[in-house]
Scaffold this motif. Structure first.
Motif, PDB file in Angstrom:
ATOM      1  N   LEU A  15      30.581 100.781  23.471  1.00  0.00           N
ATOM      2  CA  LEU A  15      29.838 102.035  23.426  1.00  0.00           C
ATOM      3  C   LEU A  15      29.649 102.575  24.821  1.00  0.00           C
ATOM      4  O   LEU A  15      29.682 103.770  25.062  1.00  0.00           O
ATOM      5  N   ILE A  16      29.435 101.692  25.781  1.00  0.00           N
ATOM      6  CA  ILE A  16      29.115 102.140  27.128  1.00  0.00           C
ATOM      7  C   ILE A  16      30.305 101.990  28.056  1.00  0.00           C
ATOM      8  O   ILE A  16      30.177 101.835  29.250  1.00  0.00           O
ATOM      9  N   THR A  17      31.507 102.048  27.471  1.00  0.00           N
ATOM     10  CA  THR A  17      32.711 101.822  28.240  1.00  0.00           C
ATOM     11  C   THR A  17      32.915 102.883  29.321  1.00  0.00           C
ATOM     12  O   THR A  17      32.519 104.020  29.174  1.00  0.00           O
ATOM     13  N   LEU A  18      33.572 102.494  30.373  1.00  0.00           N
ATOM     14  CA  LEU A  18      34.041 103.442  31.378  1.00  0.00           C
ATOM     15  C   LEU A  18      35.368 103.976  30.894  1.00  0.00           C
ATOM     16  O   LEU A  18      36.343 103.245  30.786  1.00  0.00           O
ATOM     17  N   THR A  19      35.434 105.263  30.568  1.00  0.00           N
ATOM     18  CA  THR A  19      36.677 105.815  30.070  1.00  0.00           C
ATOM     19  C   THR A  19      37.603 106.142  31.222  1.00  0.00           C
ATOM     20  O   THR A  19      37.178 106.461  32.329  1.00  0.00           O
ATOM     21  N   PRO A  20      38.931 106.067  30.990  1.00  0.00           N
ATOM     22  CA  PRO A  20      39.886 106.355  32.058  1.00  0.00           C
ATOM     23  C   PRO A  20      39.696 107.755  32.610  1.00  0.00           C
ATOM     24  O   PRO A  20      39.386 108.695  31.872  1.00  0.00           O
ATOM     25  N   THR A  21      39.896 107.906  33.891  1.00  0.00           N
ATOM     26  CA  THR A  21      39.766 109.223  34.513  1.00  0.00           C
ATOM     27  C   THR A  21      41.108 109.944  34.394  1.00  0.00           C
ATOM     28  O   THR A  21      41.837 110.102  35.363  1.00  0.00           O
ATOM     29  N   THR A 252      14.361  93.589  24.631  1.00  0.00           N
ATOM     30  CA  THR A 252      15.067  92.989  23.499  1.00  0.00           C
ATOM     31  C   THR A 252      16.412  92.378  23.879  1.00  0.00           C
ATOM     32  O   THR A 252      16.832  91.379  23.278  1.00  0.00           O
ATOM     33  N   LEU A 253      17.110  92.939  24.861  1.00  0.00           N
ATOM     34  CA  LEU A 253      18.425  92.415  25.214  1.00  0.00           C
ATOM     35  C   LEU A 253      18.381  91.070  25.936  1.00  0.00           C
ATOM     36  O   LEU A 253      19.164  90.173  25.601  1.00  0.00           O
ATOM     37  N   PRO A 254      17.501  90.861  26.929  1.00  0.00           N
ATOM     38  CA  PRO A 254      17.479  89.542  27.585  1.00  0.00           C
ATOM     39  C   PRO A 254      17.203  88.378  26.632  1.00  0.00           C
ATOM     40  O   PRO A 254      17.843  87.316  26.773  1.00  0.00           O
ATOM     41  N   PRO A 255      16.283  88.483  25.652  1.00  0.00           N
ATOM     42  CA  PRO A 255      16.114  87.372  24.712  1.00  0.00           C
ATOM     43  C   PRO A 255      17.393  87.049  23.938  1.00  0.00           C
ATOM     44  O   PRO A 255      17.654  85.882  23.618  1.00  0.00           O
ATOM     45  N   ALA A 256      18.193  88.077  23.629  1.00  0.00           N
ATOM     46  CA  ALA A 256      19.465  87.830  22.949  1.00  0.00           C
ATOM     47  C   ALA A 256      20.417  87.059  23.857  1.00  0.00           C
ATOM     48  O   ALA A 256      21.126  86.145  23.409  1.00  0.00           O
ATOM     49  N   LEU A 257      20.435  87.423  25.145  1.00  0.00           N
ATOM     50  CA  LEU A 257      21.293  86.716  26.094  1.00  0.00           C
ATOM     51  C   LEU A 257      20.880  85.255  26.242  1.00  0.00           C
ATOM     52  O   LEU A 257      21.723  84.374  26.446  1.00  0.00           O
ATOM     53  N   ARG A 258      19.595  84.997  26.136  1.00  0.00           N
ATOM     54  CA  ARG A 258      19.114  83.615  26.247  1.00  0.00           C
ATOM     55  C   ARG A 258      19.396  82.815  24.981  1.00  0.00           C
ATOM     56  O   ARG A 258      19.768  81.648  25.038  1.00  0.00           O
ATOM     57  N   ALA A 259      19.199  83.456  23.829  1.00  0.00           N
ATOM     58  CA  ALA A 259      19.264  82.711  22.577  1.00  0.00           C
ATOM     59  C   ALA A 259      20.689  82.452  22.095  1.00  0.00           C
ATOM     60  O   ALA A 259      20.946  81.404  21.488  1.00  0.00           O
ATOM     61  N   TYR A 260      21.616  83.369  22.363  1.00  0.00           N
ATOM     62  CA  TYR A 260      22.942  83.185  21.782  1.00  0.00           C
ATOM     63  C   TYR A 260      23.663  81.936  22.301  1.00  0.00           C
ATOM     64  O   TYR A 260      24.257  81.201  21.499  1.00  0.00           O
ATOM     65  N   PRO A 261      23.649  81.631  23.598  1.00  0.00           N
ATOM     66  CA  PRO A 261      24.257  80.373  24.042  1.00  0.00           C
ATOM     67  C   PRO A 261      23.602  79.152  23.394  1.00  0.00           C
ATOM     68  O   PRO A 261      24.280  78.156  23.106  1.00  0.00           O
ATOM     69  N   THR A 297      26.228  93.888  29.503  1.00  0.00           N
ATOM     70  CA  THR A 297      26.588  95.091  30.255  1.00  0.00           C
ATOM     71  C   THR A 297      25.575  96.213  30.062  1.00  0.00           C
ATOM     72  O   THR A 297      25.255  96.937  31.007  1.00  0.00           O
ATOM     73  N   PHE A 298      25.082  96.348  28.848  1.00  0.00           N
ATOM     74  CA  PHE A 298      24.146  97.438  28.569  1.00  0.00           C
ATOM     75  C   PHE A 298      22.819  97.229  29.283  1.00  0.00           C
ATOM     76  O   PHE A 298      22.279  98.140  29.921  1.00  0.00           O
ATOM     77  N   GLN A 299      22.271  96.013  29.202  1.00  0.00           N
ATOM     78  CA  GLN A 299      20.977  95.793  29.855  1.00  0.00           C
ATOM     79  C   GLN A 299      21.107  95.847  31.376  1.00  0.00           C
ATOM     80  O   GLN A 299      20.193  96.292  32.065  1.00  0.00           O
ATOM     81  N   ARG A 300      22.245  95.443  31.919  1.00  0.00           N
ATOM     82  CA  ARG A 300      22.438  95.522  33.370  1.00  0.00           C
ATOM     83  C   ARG A 300      22.460  96.975  33.837  1.00  0.00           C
ATOM     84  O   ARG A 300      21.916  97.323  34.882  1.00  0.00           O
ATOM     85  N   LEU A 301      23.131  97.821  33.065  1.00  0.00           N
ATOM     86  CA  LEU A 301      23.230  99.230  33.422  1.00  0.00           C
ATOM     87  C   LEU A 301      21.852  99.881  33.466  1.00  0.00           C
ATOM     88  O   LEU A 301      21.490 100.547  34.442  1.00  0.00           O
ATOM     89  N   ILE A 302      21.070  99.709  32.383  1.00  0.00           N
ATOM     90  CA  ILE A 302      19.749 100.321  32.312  1.00  0.00           C
ATOM     91  C   ILE A 302      18.816  99.685  33.331  1.00  0.00           C
ATOM     92  O   ILE A 302      18.039 100.370  34.004  1.00  0.00           O
ATOM     93  N   ARG A 303      18.883  98.364  33.475  1.00  0.00           N
ATOM     94  CA  ARG A 303      17.977  97.674  34.396  1.00  0.00           C
ATOM     95  C   ARG A 303      18.213  98.094  35.847  1.00  0.00           C
ATOM     96  O   ARG A 303      17.271  98.325  36.602  1.00  0.00           O
ATOM     97  N   GLU A 304      19.463  98.196  36.244  1.00  0.00           N
ATOM     98  CA  GLU A 304      19.739  98.588  37.625  1.00  0.00           C
ATOM     99  C   GLU A 304      19.267 100.012  37.894  1.00  0.00           C
ATOM    100  O   GLU A 304      18.873 100.340  39.008  1.00  0.00           O
ATOM    101  N   GLU A 305      19.285 100.853  36.868  1.00  0.00           N
ATOM    102  CA  GLU A 305      18.833 102.228  37.024  1.00  0.00           C
ATOM    103  C   GLU A 305      17.322 102.312  37.197  1.00  0.00           C
ATOM    104  O   GLU A 305      16.832 103.081  38.019  1.00  0.00           O
ATOM    105  N   VAL A 306      16.563 101.523  36.438  1.00  0.00           N
ATOM    106  CA  VAL A 306      15.100 101.642  36.500  1.00  0.00           C
ATOM    107  C   VAL A 306      14.447 100.559  37.351  1.00  0.00           C
ATOM    108  O   VAL A 306      13.300 100.719  37.775  1.00  0.00           O
ATOM    109  N   ASP A 307      15.153  99.461  37.627  1.00  0.00           N
ATOM    110  CA  ASP A 307      14.557  98.333  38.354  1.00  0.00           C
ATOM    111  C   ASP A 307      15.558  97.715  39.324  1.00  0.00           C
ATOM    112  O   ASP A 307      15.915  96.538  39.225  1.00  0.00           O
ATOM    113  N   PRO A 308      16.041  98.500  40.301  1.00  0.00           N
ATOM    114  CA  PRO A 308      17.056  97.974  41.227  1.00  0.00           C
ATOM    115  C   PRO A 308      16.542  96.838  42.098  1.00  0.00           C
ATOM    116  O   PRO A 308      17.335  96.075  42.655  1.00  0.00           O
TER     117      PRO A 308
END
Length: 457
Positions: A15-21, A252-261, A297-308
């Motif tokens: 969904l959040i892919t970088l599309t080719p330029t 919600t995304l970080p708990p998923a990253l922790r629990a899935y492994p 990838t999604f949580q990193r994108l949003i997190r870096e934007e609001v909490d660099p």
């Protein structure tokens, strides 16, 4: 660089892919039917550049061949076998507004705030304006929204939101500025597209709608809450819910990253932890794909934007790090424990539920990226708490996932959302234009017919 762990094939499905330029090059199919093209006389207010073309078909059936769209921009969003309307002649305007960022390389312009405006010959007096999901560009909604509304006679306009790609957080001077620009750019395009339509057709649009999915759906909600006078209604397809208070994506995304492994390791309680974070238990067959390609990838994108500041000088954290690694580790992010300034930034971007125009929301019950419980279920409660429930219809679509592209791999589990979205758009326009109220909010069952084509709200 962020997302370096993904293959190109995997990235294309995100969904959040970088599309080719891609530098789109019009072909012979774009030859004008009349000379000169009436679009040559049109100017988009505030635009720095505008290129006009008269096309035999403004839908993707024509624009793919003529080079006036980019199929990579909607990759992964549409189910295999989806049938789209075609045969809508008219004028297309491509261009951009002044902007200092350069993440969008479409047309070889290397310039952000690009837009597309399509003006059908047979116009019904309406206009639909959209922003793309995730970090895609201005053509991302062409298959999912534009084809349908153009065939209904509506003019269509879309923006790239002012920044694109996996490093959009570099845009702006302070945390949150890149996302805040999305608000301004959709507003800017709406005002400009109304003016263009009025000049082209000799009368202003009678009705204007905002439409979008995911982050584009978030923008629909924001517009109807903050600049409602521009619109007669909105269609929100699995909109992302940004709020200062949890639950939100950063909770919600970080708990998923922790629990899935832990789940893969067979540890007790892991499955329950994912469910507690909001991920529907029936969506478990989708978790592996989402863990591998989307949650981090999604949580990193949003997190870096609001909490660099979370990862210091490291840009966008550390992907797939082992739980307990510490500061900068994506898996260990704890939104609740972050400084007040971070919460203030997210608060600046937050939704309130105070919609002031008719809004139709759809969300899939098996959404494994933006879970329905802490997502649209909660937004519907915000709307009710704001005493705006009379302006809202909410349809929970049984079996729907965040994107329809996974239907091909999971046809017995996932059902495409697009047929329901099209039915919802028609219900919205009847509500706004004729006063015909849509069906009551409900959970939409699976269809008896072809799930790729059929849905009735």
């Amino acid at each position: 660089m962020m997302f370096r762990h993904l293959t190109l094939a995997a990235a294309a499905s995100l969904l959040i892919t970088l599309t080719p330029t891609t530098a789109l090059t019009p072909t012979a199919a774009a030859t004008p039917d009349t000379t000169p093209c009436p679009g040559d006389r049109l100017r988009v207010p505030g635009a720095e550049r505008t290129v006009a073309a008269c096309l035999r078909d403004l839908t993707t059936a024509g624009t793919v061949a003529s080079g006036h769209t980019d199929p990579a921009d909607w990759a992964g969003l549409v189910a295999p076998g989806t049938r789209n309307p075609s045969g809508v002649p008219g004028v297309q305007l491509d261009g951009y507004f002044p902007d200092s960022s350069t993440t969008n390389g479409t047309h070889g312009w290397d310039h952000d705030s690009q837009f597309v405006i399509r003006l059908p010959e047979r116009w019904n007096g309406g206009l639909v304006v959209a922003g793309p999901p995730g970090v895609r560009e201005q053509y991302a909604n062409d298959r999912t929204i534009a084809d349908h509304v153009l065939a209904r006679g509506y003019a269509f306009a879309a923006t790239d939101k002012g920044n694109t790609g996996p490093t959009l957080y570099r845009d702006g001077k302070r945390p949150g500025d890149a996302i805040a620009e999305w608000h301004r750019r959709l507003t800017q395009l709406t005002v400009a597209a109304k003016s263009v339509a009025a000049r082209h057709y000799g009368r202003a649009p009678r009705h204007t709608y905002a439409a979008g999915m995911s982050m584009g759906g978030y923008l629909v909600r924001w517009q109807l809450e903050n600049v409602p006078w521009l619109y007669d209604g909105g269609l929100d397809w699995e909109g992302v819910l940004l709020t200062r208070r949890s639950p939100n994506l950063l909770a919600t995304l970080p708990p998923a990253l922790r629990a899935y492994p832990r789940l893969l390791a067979g540890e007790p309680g892991a499955r329950e932890a994912l469910r507690a974070a909001g991920y529907p238990p029936e969506s478990e067959p989708l978790w592996e794909t989402h863990h591998r390609t989307q949650w981090d990838t999604f949580q990193r994108l949003i997190r870096e934007e609001v909490d660099p500041g979370y990862d210091g000088a490291t840009e966008a954290g550390t992907p797939f790090c082992r739980e307990g690694t510490g500061k900068g580790c994506d898996t260990d992010y704890d939104y609740a424990a972050r400084p007040r300034a971070v919460h203030d930034t997210l608060g600046r971007l937050s939704l309130t539920g105070r919609v002031q125009r008719p809004l139709v929301t759809l969300h899939g019950t098996l959404d494994a990226l933006v879970p329905i419980g802490p997502g649209s279920d909660r937004y519907a409660r915000l709307v009710e708490q704001a005493h705006r429930g009379d302006k809202h219809r909410y349809y929970r679509v049984t079996g729907g996932n965040h994107t329809d592209g996974l239907y091909g791999a999971h046809p017995r589990l996932v059902r495409p959302m697009l047929p329901c979205v099209r039915d919802a758009f028609d219900a919205l326009t009847a509500w706004a234009e004729d006063g015909t109220a849509p069906p009551r909010s409900r959970t939409v069952p699976r269809p008896d017919g072809d799930p790729v084509q059929d849905c009735t709200l």
